[in-house]
Design a protein around this motif. Structure first.
Motif, PDB file in Angstrom:
ATOM      1  N   GLY A 187     -62.288  56.788  15.517  1.00  0.00           N
ATOM      2  CA  GLY A 187     -63.478  57.549  15.903  1.00  0.00           C
ATOM      3  C   GLY A 187     -63.091  58.915  16.435  1.00  0.00           C
ATOM      4  O   GLY A 187     -61.926  59.321  16.378  1.00  0.00           O
ATOM      5  N   ASN A 237     -62.714  59.652  19.366  1.00  0.00           N
ATOM      6  CA  ASN A 237     -61.677  59.355  20.347  1.00  0.00           C
ATOM      7  C   ASN A 237     -60.404  58.955  19.614  1.00  0.00           C
ATOM      8  O   ASN A 237     -60.208  57.797  19.254  1.00  0.00           O
ATOM      9  CB  ASN A 237     -62.118  58.217  21.259  1.00  0.00           C
ATOM     10  CG  ASN A 237     -60.964  57.740  22.132  1.00  0.00           C
ATOM     11  OD1 ASN A 237     -60.044  58.507  22.444  1.00  0.00           O
ATOM     12  ND2 ASN A 237     -60.996  56.480  22.510  1.00  0.00           N
ATOM     13  N   ASN A 291     -66.513  51.215  15.014  1.00  0.00           N
ATOM     14  CA  ASN A 291     -66.689  52.330  15.950  1.00  0.00           C
ATOM     15  C   ASN A 291     -68.167  52.696  15.911  1.00  0.00           C
ATOM     16  O   ASN A 291     -68.688  53.063  14.847  1.00  0.00           O
ATOM     17  CB  ASN A 291     -65.812  53.511  15.493  1.00  0.00           C
ATOM     18  CG  ASN A 291     -66.083  54.799  16.244  1.00  0.00           C
ATOM     19  OD1 ASN A 291     -66.590  55.758  15.674  1.00  0.00           O
ATOM     20  ND2 ASN A 291     -65.774  54.838  17.523  1.00  0.00           N
ATOM     21  N   GLN A 325     -68.044  51.257  22.077  1.00  0.00           N
ATOM     22  CA  GLN A 325     -67.276  52.225  21.296  1.00  0.00           C
ATOM     23  C   GLN A 325     -66.654  51.574  20.065  1.00  0.00           C
ATOM     24  O   GLN A 325     -66.514  52.204  19.033  1.00  0.00           O
ATOM     25  CB  GLN A 325     -66.189  52.809  22.200  1.00  0.00           C
ATOM     26  CG  GLN A 325     -65.475  53.988  21.643  1.00  0.00           C
ATOM     27  CD  GLN A 325     -64.721  54.721  22.759  1.00  0.00           C
ATOM     28  OE1 GLN A 325     -65.331  55.383  23.595  1.00  0.00           O
ATOM     29  NE2 GLN A 325     -63.426  54.583  22.779  1.00  0.00           N
ATOM     30  N   ASP A 364     -67.128  60.195  22.280  1.00  0.00           N
ATOM     31  CA  ASP A 364     -67.124  59.339  21.091  1.00  0.00           C
ATOM     32  C   ASP A 364     -68.521  58.736  20.958  1.00  0.00           C
ATOM     33  O   ASP A 364     -69.380  59.302  20.262  1.00  0.00           O
ATOM     34  CB  ASP A 364     -66.016  58.283  21.256  1.00  0.00           C
ATOM     35  CG  ASP A 364     -65.743  57.499  19.988  1.00  0.00           C
ATOM     36  OD1 ASP A 364     -66.677  56.853  19.487  1.00  0.00           O
ATOM     37  OD2 ASP A 364     -64.602  57.516  19.504  1.00  0.00           O
TER      38      ASP A 364
END
Lengths: 768, 768
Positions: B487, B489, B498, B564, B605
């Motif tokens: 992602g 992140n 994600n 996430q 994210d």
């Protein structure tokens, strides 16, 4: 490039006919070694075609500067590489001033190469017509002495056929060699001294950075029709090369022969300043014996190896050839004489994979060496890791671990990590478990507990500490989880809760705790020494216990299997059978991301755990897991088929077991992966041995005894193997329908056959 | 190396005092550019200390052969690199035959460097005492013309202070330059021709492999005390260098001046065979104008830029300096005149990150250019991707996708992928979503739908096809899942589901479907053309719909947040606040595996999704997610603080918003990451602009109108910015307690302020 040119033969690897497109493959397949050194089957005389030159000295390596695209914190600075050592086999041959070079000859006929596995030598013969139209017959024989393991010997015969000629042998030493696999084209060797006297020559050279000092040496004897010639040769030398010229007038059908003795002495075994002296001593031993006596010794040494390690297979000559090839190459690579050495994945047959030691040693090779050598050899393999414990602790520290936690490297020469892909180097940590498992396995097999209080327990503690720190408590699961690992299946990276890794981690902690308890009670002084050294407390142990008791294992209620990792069931679960054949091997056809998100398994992963910890599970559980995972397994690792073969046999699926066996036993001879020219798959050869002994023979340790459930592939008439079990040698002969056991020596041995106890009295064939 | 040497000033970046340890940092900070070329603030005269030379031509790159440790299928063959172009700024200066070189001078005083942001020039002055004890005063001024964008001009004045001297200017061109960042030390330039006439010189050179042909040129004018000198210079030339010598006797306190005009013409804009002619034409224009007139033009051009793009901040000179520095550097990098160009992360200020275009352009830069330029500029940025659609389709094909699925590259110069870390290259695929979002964003802001039937829809279809193929149906979840992604992140790799990627994937499919419908109904002929080209069917669309409707989004009931990724809650959830400060930044202190399994987030994210799709969620939901994720965010990407600043402002947390703002606005000026010497963070500068306009100003598009919820940091007295909204320019002035709006032109503009509709009549300050 699937090969079919190796001629089936029970005791030899034979190639007939000269074909320059298979030179590099044959250089791998005909490799020789003696545990202390080894070499590819490069020609002695010049060869101007494509060739991959390689002569390797055990334990001598070069720390090649790491090459990466994007540097990550924690990467090692170097990747140790086995490195091509100075050439001592070279003999240039001139016939009336034209150099013999098979690549440029007008005609080459009757070319034959043989690696005689029974006696441990490599030979070659051919008739070549040179560009000057002269035809010569050449016959060579070469071996690396098992007894004098710094020496090799070559007999090189040239017989002119078409008339009298002038033949010159130019034996030479050459340290101006290069490595195929170099990251930055560094110079690997520094030659410091080239010397010669009237019959001997020496090149002193040391590796850059690692400073391994070596002396490469040679001495030659010349004969015409067997009669020694005593001419003083002309010599020639440069900064990195020295050669002698031995010209002779040779009549038609007379044979001009050179016996060349050469090899390496290394400062790992001798005083650095006395290398030339050591070389002279070694040469004297070899030359005094002469080629023929040295060869006789060699035959005896190999007879001794085969006496213990041979597996016979009746009724299938290719299978017989395959298994002996594997056993021979394992013995070329490692003989267990030196605890500083280990078993490189390609042995002395190539440069790929560079570093010497992988978890292959503990997971695949140890059982072979335990059963076919005396138990000191297996102990040497354990001691190797004990001696590198400090480096494993440093390695873990560099990744943020503390308190003596040890992470053994993925690849190493001296205990330092060499590998540099983050998903492997930092995450394929299950390797740590195999090192602990080997200690357990050694004790289980040998009943020699002494290693654990002396050395093993410190290793077990370091490893347990690592696992204890590597997990974290998941508030969500209320269990200890292990995030971001790569399991044995390298086709998944950075996964969470790989069942195999979690399971072996828990087992390591439990096993360390159990042995701490035992050593404390039974080896008080060892325990005191260890506690003082590693500073372990009851509080720490109880924290370990908490982790072991609350480890998370992903499980599917629906499939009734442990899950390879948390996300496995989300994958697109199409079995290999339903995968388009044009897509395989996926490691050549697919981009890496596609492999990673696929369900395809490179080698046993959950099933590796079922192999190590078979006793923890029922056969029904094994069957469920085998039936769930094997259909997704592409076996694109040489280490994959053997474990599956053993398990298929255990499940009574002999046809499947045999199919897997074939794939492992002739992997290199038949060049399944089309890469044999890069070298042989040495460590998986031990897996082949396991496939027969543990798979077909069903050998296990049960109730402290050897146990067997013998089966036999329908294609075979019979097979036999021997096992050295606690200093008693048991021979097992399996035929269709019955099995025979025989024990050497004068002590009876109780074993278990198909669940029944059977007593084998000495020297008495017992049939079951 | 936190810098505090830049003197606060509203309109200038000023350095005082000579310090050789900060030369490379200043070379970055004082960089100049005009969109077509740019350069680091290297000295004109020789400098023998540490320096990082860089002069770059937009769109001219070199495909540097990829370097990796272990090759993975699918890696690109090369990484495009911005490359240092031939040096045209060089002027060697000799004083009585001693060469001026600040690194070797006996004394340097009154050193001052100024980058005048208002007028777009760079100046430098100092007094230097050379090793021959002669002291000279030097004053220089340099700029890259906005109007004649192939030309730069330098005024270089030397005034001897200690007595009469002989001064020689040696202006030169030099193509014998090198790149700092080269994988294999390749030669990047091939010089084909070095020519000169009595006043002009030309070096023709082309890049290796890519064959960009260029001509670097120069012409000089000399003056003593302002009076032109007409001497014929001595010339000197070699294979890669040409120089002129202009010696003069200069009396004490007289000033010897050189005006040097130079730059590049490139075959991207001219006929390859006419480059010298083109250079002569360009030189004529510049030289005829002369330094002073060209500078006046420059001031006007920059006045025009500022007229639209300036942000004023009252009561905080460092904040004022910071935001103007960001706006200026964005304009150095990209002016939107050429749809073949894009915005490199380091612009023309360094080599790092090599390739030009990242998703930064769509996610961060587009809003700035949309609001501060006419809308053709934003459209050029969209067209850039349209022109590379075929390459994006090829890229996806190389990874196994079919049927026109398009995956835009992570990093590119010409549409081909350059990046080569598997976890980024193959897995950070959310970038595809940003490219579709930019199309949506452009239409939302400009109301110009024409781009979509003309070009955008094809891009949307290619992207939707990619997502449709990239997911797989999980039998276990009975949803479509997306496995193995990275992602925004980048501190998590190869994760499953994600949320951000799944969400934008679903959105892309929905948005493509919506536009297919709209184009079909409203732009029938475009629709026909597109359908014929991409061959889309109702069956395919219905398969897309199935995916979009059944996409899986990981969610925590307990925390009431989207996760996430699947495994997030298993992490050891210690917030950044509770992380030992000595462990930060984690990307320098921790090994990669440790970062990956930590909960720490590099940049927004999940919150990036809440930023893009703010309207899809309530403020309460934003708050929950912000409070859940921000505490784990380490903001170790320059792109992180701006999004968080905007969201903190939206949540009414102005102190926090201001803290984030500070971090982004003076990131380079204060060298937060201790790496400014490598170049500036250009793309994140657009994020700084967003922090003020969207964060503090609260600008959004609502009900097809500009909407504001103005707030102001307590540290400021006021701030103002302008927005070009659908060809009307709105000025927004925010003071403590009230906000003023003013619209240019003669049309009223309805806006929304704090939820209320407000009508702004032309040229009338409206206070709210």
């Amino acid at each position: 490039m699937n090969q079919d040119y190796i001629i089936p033969n029970e005791w030899s690897i034979i190639e007939e006919g000269y074909n320059d497109s298979r030179i590099k493959s044959s250089e791998s397949l005909f490799s020789i070694g003696n545990g202390a050194m080894g070499q590819r089957a490069n020609f002695e005389e010049k060869y101007s075609g494509e060739t991959f030159q390689g002569s390797y000295i055990a334990g001598v390596y070069y720390p090649d500067k790491t090459r990466v695209g994007w540097w990550k914190n924690g990467y090692p600075e170097y990747f140790a590489k086995v490195l091509n050592a100075p050439n001592w086999i070279g003999i240039n041959v001139f016939v009336n001033d034209i150099q013999l070079d098979l690549f440029t000859c007008k005609k080459v006929v009757d070319f034959r190469r043989e690696l005689n596995m029974k006696e441990g030598w490599l030979s070659r013969s051919f008739k070549a017509t040179l560009i000057n139209d002269i035809t010569v017959k050449v016959e060579t024989k070469r071996f690396l002495s098992i007894d004098l393991d710094e020496v090799g010997a070559i007999e090189y015969n040239v017989t002119p056929i078409s008339g009298d000629v002038e033949i010159t042998f130019q034996p030479y030493l050459d340290s101006g060699i290069h490595n195929e696999d170099s990251n930055w084209d560094d110079q690997f060797w520094n030659t410091t001294n080239v010397t010669e006297n009237s019959s001997q020559a020496f090149i002193e050279a040391h590796t850059m950075k690692t400073n391994f000092h070596t002396c490469t040496f040679m001495e030659s004897k010349l004969f015409i029709n067997g009669k020694e010639q005593n001419s003083i040769p002309k010599t020639e030398s440069s900064e990195t090369k020295v050669s002698f010229y031995y010209p002779a007038h040779v009549k038609a059908n007379e044979t001009y022969t050179i016996h060349k003795f050469g090899g390496y002495v290394v400062d790992r075994n001798h005083d650095t300043n006395q290398l030339v002296t050591a070389a002279k001593n070694t040469l004297k031993l070899a030359v005094d014996l002469g080629f023929s006596n040295l060869l006789d010794q060699q035959k005896q040494a190999w007879a001794n190896i085969w006496e213990m390690a041979d597996i016979t297979i009746d009724g299938d000559v290719k299978a017989q050839q395959g298994i002996r090839f594997n056993i021979m190459q394992l013995n070329h690579t490692y003989l267990g004489k030196d605890a500083r050495l280990n078993i490189g994945p390609k042995g002395f047959t190539g440069e790929k994979y560079g570093g010497s030691t992988y978890w292959d040693t503990e997971a695949y090779c140890l059982p072979f060496y335990m059963a076919t050598k005396n138990q000191e050899v297996a102990k040497s393999l354990l001691t190797y890791r004990y001696n590198q414990l400090d480096k494993a602790i440093e390695n873990a520290e560099s990744l943020g671990f503390t308190n003596g936690a040890a992470l053994y490297p993925m690849v190493t020469m001296n205990g330092e990590e060499c590998h540099n892909e983050w998903e492997i180097t930092f995450e394929e940590i299950h390797r740590n478990g195999a090192i602990a498992f080997a200690i357990f396995n050694y004790y289980r097999f040998t009943n020699d507990y002494s290693y654990i209080p002396e050395k093993g327990l410190e290793v077990l503690i370091g490893i347990a500490r690592f696992w204890h720190q590597r997990v974290n408590f998941s508030e969500d699961k209320q269990k200890y989880v292990m995030l971001g690992v790569t399991g044995p299946n390298e086709y998944e990276n950075n996964i969470n809760n790989n069942w195999y890794t979690n399971y072996i981690a828990k087992w390591c902690i439990d096993y360390a705790l159990e042995n701490i308890e035992k050593v404390k009670e039974e080896y008080a002084s060892d325990f005191k020494r260890i506690v003082e050294k590693v500073n372990i407390s009851e509080a720490e142990l109880s924290s370990w216990r908490k982790v072991a008791e609350n480890m998370y294992f992903p499980y599917s209620e629906k499939h009734e299997v442990f899950l390879q990792q948390d996300g496995f069931l989300d994958k697109d679960l199409v079995t290999v059978e339903n995968l388009d054949k044009s897509q395989r091997p996926i490691n050549q056809k697919w981009s890496w991301d596609r492999i990673l998100r696929s369900p395809y398994i490179k080698q046993a992963d959950v099933l590796q755990g079922f192999y190590f910890f078979e006793d923890h599970f029922s056969t029904e559980e094994l069957e469920k897991h085998f039936d769930f995972y094997e259909p997704f397994t592409v076996h694109e690792s040489s280490l994959s088929p053997c474990v599956h073969s053993i398990q298929a046999a255990k499940l009574g699926r002999m046809e499947q077991a045999y199919t897997f066996y074939l794939r492992t036993s002739r992997l290199d001879l038949d060049d399944y992966n089309k890469e044999v020219e890069e070298g042989l798959h040495i460590t998986s050869m031990a897996g082949t041995w396991m496939s027969i002994v543990e798979g077909f023979g069903g050998m296990r340790i049960q109730e402290d005894k050897l146990s067997f459930t013998p089966q036999i592939p329908s294609q075979w008439e019979g097979y036999s193997f021997k096992v050295n079990f606690r200093n008693q040698v048991l021979k097992v002969i399996v035929n269709q329908g019955k099995t025979h056991f025989e024990v050497d020596g004068n002590k009876e041995l109780q074993i278990i056959v198909n669940g029944e106890k059977v007593t084998i009295s000495p020297n008495n064939l017992v049939t079951v």
